[in-house]
Design a protein around this motif. Structure first.
Motif, PDB file in Angstrom:
ATOM      1  N   SER A   1       0.828  -1.202   0.000  1.00 21.24           N
ATOM      2  CA  SER A   1       0.000   0.000   0.000  1.00 21.24           C
ATOM      3  C   SER A   1       0.862   1.252   0.000  1.00 21.24           C
TER       4      SER A   1
ATOM      5  N   GLU B   1      -8.090   3.304  -5.774  1.00 21.70           N
ATOM      6  CA  GLU B   1      -6.899   3.642  -4.976  1.00 21.70           C
ATOM      7  C   GLU B   1      -6.678   5.143  -4.911  1.00 21.70           C
TER       8      GLU B   1
ATOM      9  N   ARG C   1       2.204   1.773  -3.470  1.00 24.70           N
ATOM     10  CA  ARG C   1       1.152   2.289  -4.355  1.00 24.70           C
ATOM     11  C   ARG C   1       0.900   3.764  -4.078  1.00 24.70           C
TER      12      ARG C   1
END
Length: 124
Positions: free
Chosen positions: A7, A41, A10
């Motif tokens: 995460s 996202e 990203r």
């Protein structure tokens, strides 16, 4: 732990994408129009950025007028370094942009970032 690292990568990738994008003029956000909504996202990153009441207040201030850090600090009971950090988070999320004017940086809403957020929320 692995999910957290993934995460974080990203998030860093999304921040770098936003930073590489061309600067746009400080303009008042209008209707959503043909703006593509953010993907899941990106929407999560942007909503996390506006998840703090101070950042929401900063967005409201910048919606009224373009301001430098000292102007924002005078409106909030926070230290300049704290306000600068909140502005950085909003800038990384693509909601705010800064234009260097001599020794000062003038901040305003990023109209395309606000429009993309609107489009994403309307598509829910």
């Amino acid at each position: 732990r692995r999910v957290t690292e993934r995460s974080a990568r990203r998030y860093d990738d999304l921040v770098q994408q936003r930073q590489r994008s061309e600067a746009v003029e400080c303009v008042e956000p209008g209707p959503v129009g043909t703006v593509e909504p953010l993907d899941d996202e990106q929407l999560a990153m942007v909503t996390k950025a506006i998840g703090h009441p101070v950042r929401v207040r900063i967005l409201r201030l910048l919606a009224q007028r373009e301001s430098c850090v000292t102007d924002v600090v005078s409106e909030l009971p926070l230290a300049q370094s704290t306000v600068s950090e909140h502005l950085r988070i909003l800038r990384d999320a693509g909601l705010v942009q800064g234009e260097i004017e001599g020794v000062r940086t003038s901040y305003c809403l990023n109209a395309s970032g606000i429009a993309a957020l609107r489009a994403a929320l309307e598509s829910l």
